[in-house]
Design a protein around this motif. Sequence first.
Motif, PDB file in Angstrom:
ATOM      1  N   GLU A  33       0.923  -1.101  -0.069  1.00  0.00           N
ATOM      2  CA  GLU A  33       0.051  -0.032  -0.106  1.00  0.00           C
ATOM      3  C   GLU A  33       0.797   1.204  -0.086  1.00  0.00           C
ATOM      4  O   GLU A  33       0.585   2.081  -0.567  1.00  0.00           O
ATOM      5  N   LEU A  34       1.901   1.115   0.636  1.00  0.00           N
ATOM      6  CA  LEU A  34       2.739   2.333   0.780  1.00  0.00           C
ATOM      7  C   LEU A  34       3.602   2.654  -0.373  1.00  0.00           C
ATOM      8  O   LEU A  34       3.901   3.838  -0.811  1.00  0.00           O
ATOM      9  N   GLY A  35       3.990   1.768  -1.017  1.00  0.00           N
ATOM     10  CA  GLY A  35       4.694   1.705  -2.353  1.00  0.00           C
ATOM     11  C   GLY A  35       6.436   1.750  -1.879  1.00  0.00           C
ATOM     12  O   GLY A  35       6.664   1.763  -0.722  1.00  0.00           O
ATOM     13  N   GLU A  47       8.934   6.681   5.238  1.00  0.00           N
ATOM     14  CA  GLU A  47       8.601   7.809   4.236  1.00  0.00           C
ATOM     15  C   GLU A  47       8.619   6.939   2.878  1.00  0.00           C
ATOM     16  O   GLU A  47       9.399   6.148   2.538  1.00  0.00           O
ATOM     17  N   ALA A  48       7.240   6.867   2.167  1.00  0.00           N
ATOM     18  CA  ALA A  48       7.227   6.262   0.780  1.00  0.00           C
ATOM     19  C   ALA A  48       7.118   7.613  -0.185  1.00  0.00           C
ATOM     20  O   ALA A  48       7.156   8.622   0.220  1.00  0.00           O
ATOM     21  N   VAL A  49       7.313   7.270  -1.487  1.00  0.00           N
ATOM     22  CA  VAL A  49       7.136   8.481  -2.538  1.00  0.00           C
ATOM     23  C   VAL A  49       5.965   9.126  -2.074  1.00  0.00           C
ATOM     24  O   VAL A  49       5.960  10.368  -2.170  1.00  0.00           O
ATOM     25  N   LYS A  50       4.878   8.640  -2.187  1.00  0.00           N
ATOM     26  CA  LYS A  50       3.376   9.194  -1.884  1.00  0.00           C
ATOM     27  C   LYS A  50       3.120   9.424  -0.529  1.00  0.00           C
ATOM     28  O   LYS A  50       2.232  10.434  -0.402  1.00  0.00           O
ATOM     29  N   THR A  51       3.504   8.904   0.424  1.00  0.00           N
ATOM     30  CA  THR A  51       3.151   9.234   1.830  1.00  0.00           C
ATOM     31  C   THR A  51       3.830   8.707   3.109  1.00  0.00           C
ATOM     32  O   THR A  51       4.957   8.063   2.858  1.00  0.00           O
ATOM     33  N   THR A  52       3.533   9.388   3.990  1.00  0.00           N
ATOM     34  CA  THR A  52       4.158   8.937   5.317  1.00  0.00           C
ATOM     35  C   THR A  52       3.574   8.138   6.183  1.00  0.00           C
ATOM     36  O   THR A  52       2.160   8.568   6.482  1.00  0.00           O
ATOM     37  N   LYS A  81      -2.434  -0.689  -9.927  1.00  0.00           N
ATOM     38  CA  LYS A  81      -3.089  -0.567  -8.510  1.00  0.00           C
ATOM     39  C   LYS A  81      -4.254   0.746  -8.934  1.00  0.00           C
ATOM     40  O   LYS A  81      -3.722   1.887  -9.302  1.00  0.00           O
ATOM     41  N   VAL A 122      10.033  13.711   4.212  1.00  0.00           N
ATOM     42  CA  VAL A 122       9.438  14.403   3.192  1.00  0.00           C
ATOM     43  C   VAL A 122       8.241  15.231   3.763  1.00  0.00           C
ATOM     44  O   VAL A 122       7.301  14.903   4.317  1.00  0.00           O
ATOM     45  N   ARG A 145       4.892  16.978   3.550  1.00  0.00           N
ATOM     46  CA  ARG A 145       3.414  16.434   3.253  1.00  0.00           C
ATOM     47  C   ARG A 145       2.481  17.410   3.560  1.00  0.00           C
ATOM     48  O   ARG A 145       2.535  18.523   4.386  1.00  0.00           O
ATOM     49  N   THR A 184       6.754  15.428  -1.920  1.00  0.00           N
ATOM     50  CA  THR A 184       6.979  13.954  -2.394  1.00  0.00           C
ATOM     51  C   THR A 184       8.668  13.657  -2.202  1.00  0.00           C
ATOM     52  O   THR A 184       9.183  14.822  -2.085  1.00  0.00           O
ATOM     53  N   GLN A 185       9.117  12.686  -2.378  1.00  0.00           N
ATOM     54  CA  GLN A 185      10.448  12.471  -2.740  1.00  0.00           C
ATOM     55  C   GLN A 185      10.410  12.420  -4.278  1.00  0.00           C
ATOM     56  O   GLN A 185      10.040  11.742  -5.131  1.00  0.00           O
TER      57      GLN A 185
END
Lengths: 130, 370
Positions: free
Chosen positions: A35-37, A61-66, B17, B301, B303, B323-324
């Motif tokens: 889910e996190l990627g 930390e993922a690219v899209k979310t924390t 996804k 990162v 947010r 984002t990263q």
Amino acid sequence: MQIPSHLKYTEEHEWIRVEADNTAYIGITDFAQGELGELVYVEVDTVGETIERNEVFGTVEAVKTTADLYMPVSGTILEFNPAIDEAEGDEPTLVNESPYDKGWIIKIKLIDPSELEGLMDAAAYQELVG
Amino acid sequence: MLKNTALTAIHEQLGAKMAPFAGYNMPISYTNIKEEHQAVRERVGIFDVSHMGEFIVRGPEALDLIQHISSNDASRLQIGEAQYACMPNKQGGIVDDLLIYRLSEDNCAAGERAYMLVVNASNIEKDWNWIQENNTFDTRLINISDQTGLLAVQGPLAQKILQGLTEVDLSALKYYTFTKGTFAGIDNVIISATGYTGSGGFELYADNAHIVHLWETILEAGKDVGILPIGLGARDTLRLEMGYCLYGNDINDTTSPLEAGLGWITKLGKPAFIGRDLMLEQKAQGLSKKLVGIKSLDRRVPRHGYPIENEAGELIGEVTSGTQSPTLDIPIGMGYVALPYAKEGSTIYLVAGKKRIEAIVSRPPFITAG
């Protein structure tokens, strides 16, 4: 998706594997990493601290979310997996590639092993993530 | 009820996804965001962005309506040109940001003009009602969102693979111009030299009936150069590296176009339009905050929603996107900060729960456009 039967699980998608000496390894589930990627950073600066059940011990930390990481049970943090620690191996993607093995996040000393009874087994966790 | 695009079944077959976005069931990622991002920066990628909304504005006073609702000066548009703009509201905020295309007048009666407005999916209904409410002009509006599909083909090799599918000379299409032509055997495709990635390329508008054919033909044509289908995840990282605003994150009903750095599409000198007087006032008084680019100095990162503080711990703003960066491999973001901190290189602190992340203000784009 893998859900090994010898682990216990939380609703926040952590797993815990208890060893003989009342130490335990904690990580996030295959479902959670999916889910996190791709993870870019795992932060744990609580080594040495004693943290209560359901409290935050770190962050991913993922690219899209924390996402915050929660203690499945109360315990003292003994170790942060050096392979994913930025200061050492710095390979957070191990958590994606091997969530239950090489990608473990912390090792703890349990305070009250009876807390384990409140956690889900693999069948209950399977039910949760459908 | 979640809407599908013409390609939803194909995204699912590709193993994407999927997630709800603006009421549509959309692909977030097919493999992973980094790989998809890199494909667009280095080669080429194809996006299904059919969720975007399209309105046709046609009539003798079409330009007057657009000039009334748009911040930019649409009188400068020639047939075949597109323009980025926003629609200010009456409280100083932004109804939406959009692209305005001046269409050919082949289907128009004498004295009529025709435009196409391309709006954000999340705002289709709000925009439609807004424009209708403010349409006191001799002009008709047609909402073609449900029958119109949109593919973005972006990246340095986009032109090369698309040129093999059309007689239209793509090298002659300058940035922000378009033409209608035959593409992959389909008539009346709008081929537009626009995009939301900073890597160049084209956007193709066509009737939904042809979208599957176009998607498959383009993927086949790009196979040898490594084209990938790209999800909304990489669309976000790509636009953030360029510092492009995302409605709902960086701009919304309460943010001022001037504070959002959209002064360049806000032509206060053109005839009166909705929101102009408020902006003139704001300009005279001076802005209190500005949207800036942010580079985090540690690995955390930025947010959406993180408060921003100064060194003393006083609240000075808020993060709107983050984002990263897959290209730079560092955390980047955007956010509003009080004017004294908007200068390049200012040190600011992002508050992530109990953590304070040191960061600096850095003017986008974060990368050199490819």
